[in-house]
Design an enzyme around this catalytic site. Sequence first.
Site, PDB file in Angstrom:
ATOM      1  N   PRO A 305       0.788  -1.234   0.000  1.00 56.81           N
ATOM      2  CA  PRO A 305       0.000   0.000   0.000  1.00 56.81           C
ATOM      3  C   PRO A 305       0.819   1.283   0.000  1.00 56.81           C
ATOM      4  O   PRO A 305       0.247   2.372  -0.078  1.00 56.81           O
ATOM      5  CB  PRO A 305      -0.812  -0.118   1.301  1.00 56.81           C
ATOM      6  CG  PRO A 305       0.013  -0.998   2.181  1.00 56.81           C
ATOM      7  CD  PRO A 305       0.686  -1.971   1.270  1.00 56.81           C
ATOM      8  N   LYS A 309      -1.619   2.416  -4.684  1.00 53.90           N
ATOM      9  CA  LYS A 309      -1.925   1.996  -6.051  1.00 53.90           C
ATOM     10  C   LYS A 309      -2.998   0.909  -6.156  1.00 53.90           C
ATOM     11  O   LYS A 309      -3.486   0.646  -7.252  1.00 53.90           O
ATOM     12  CB  LYS A 309      -0.640   1.465  -6.723  1.00 53.90           C
ATOM     13  CG  LYS A 309       0.382   2.537  -6.986  1.00 53.90           C
ATOM     14  CD  LYS A 309      -0.064   3.472  -8.090  1.00 53.90           C
ATOM     15  CE  LYS A 309       0.748   4.737  -8.146  1.00 53.90           C
ATOM     16  NZ  LYS A 309       0.063   5.912  -7.630  1.00 53.90           N
ATOM     17  N   TYR A 397       3.105   8.853  -8.536  1.00 50.27           N
ATOM     18  CA  TYR A 397       2.160   8.942  -7.423  1.00 50.27           C
ATOM     19  C   TYR A 397       0.795   9.433  -7.887  1.00 50.27           C
ATOM     20  O   TYR A 397      -0.231   8.906  -7.461  1.00 50.27           O
ATOM     21  CB  TYR A 397       2.723   9.891  -6.354  1.00 50.27           C
ATOM     22  CG  TYR A 397       2.016   9.748  -5.022  1.00 50.27           C
ATOM     23  CD1 TYR A 397       2.481   8.843  -4.061  1.00 50.27           C
ATOM     24  CD2 TYR A 397       0.896  10.523  -4.707  1.00 50.27           C
ATOM     25  CE1 TYR A 397       1.853   8.706  -2.840  1.00 50.27           C
ATOM     26  CE2 TYR A 397       0.256  10.383  -3.487  1.00 50.27           C
ATOM     27  CZ  TYR A 397       0.735   9.480  -2.563  1.00 50.27           C
ATOM     28  OH  TYR A 397       0.090   9.337  -1.356  1.00 50.27           O
TER      29      TYR A 397
END
Length: 402
Positions: A305, A309, A397
């Site tokens: 985690p 994603k 990100y």
Amino acid sequence: MSNEAGGGAAPKRTQVVVVGGGPAGLLLALLLHRAGIDCVVLERRSRDYVLSRIRAGVLEQGTTDLLRTAGVGGRMDREGLVHEGIDIAWRGETLHIDLRELSGGKTVTVYGQTEVTHDLYDALDTAGVPVVHEAADVLPQEVAGTAPFVTFRTEAEGEKRIDCDFVAGCDGFHGVCRTVIPASTIKTFERVYPFGWLGVLVRQPPIQEELVYAHSNRGFALCSLRNPQLSRYYVQCSLDESVEDWPETRFFDELAARLPQRIAANLKRGPAIEKSIAPLRSFVAEPMRHGRLFLAGDAAHIVPPTGAKGLNLAVSDVFYLSRALVAHYLDHDDGHLDRYSADALARVWKAERFSWWFTSMIHRFEDDGGFGQRIQEAEFDFLASSRAAQTALAENYVGLPF
């Protein structure tokens, strides 16, 4: 609560059976319905159970865009928190990553997976799409041929069968769909990490507006949030530990010890609403298609985690799969269907790489010794000194383009 929400009893035949009523399956069903394609969703749990699951809450730009396209972005846009950056704490200092500037204007939105699921349920109810809950013993059959079908059982109606054109396996890592693919035709890749995340949900304002990822010699910590009055905190912990080993006092003391003092000073403690330990793993199964069965989301891949994603990868799979099925039915073009696995996996592996890299850089690996620690320090020093490295982090990100 009724097993069927929105569309009544499941028909004997439909075009697409979606196995799994999490956000991936629900979003796929909604996109197909919007395109005029008939589908049924089978979920083994009750709706109340699905809506009680506490999951991720950081949505990539592409995820929010697709939710808007599906017509379920209204509440997200009103209540979601747009984040333009993240902070990475290291050795008592903080490096700010300006996501918007470095990624060319993209951001992420904090909006809980439970809220996304609520919105999708509401839309499917309005549309009358059948969602069958507490469907037991679901089994896709004859998926390698031209006439697949799915059998299942409900307490109210007993044994049931739905004939279909395609089956979408959105039923998670422990679901049945991946298991019906012959072992000789599927290959799996996996890395299991030697620690877990202890997560605590607390009804207190967040420690700061931006998310904080922290590395320390005591281990990793993450300060996240769900809304302005609901915070989600994590600390790296041993897989041998249980939540009972972590009363609130110990948890918050440890969290504060892993943060820079100026950030820890803002920590507001409170009783845990939810507390759980999640192991970390990287996992990919390929191909993501077998005949007329298509895997999507956690049924095909798992990421740690750290890079936020998991849900976002499931949504990108849904983008590729919905596009392929729409092209099949509306344009009589199977090109996207034939390329679905390759298209999805190309993005999956990039997200796997980013999640592995971020996890490797910011967690403490006891077995790596001094060499591993020095490599981590060099990695962070390079990130702190290189705009190019920060840009690569930001682009990943906020989410690579579909």
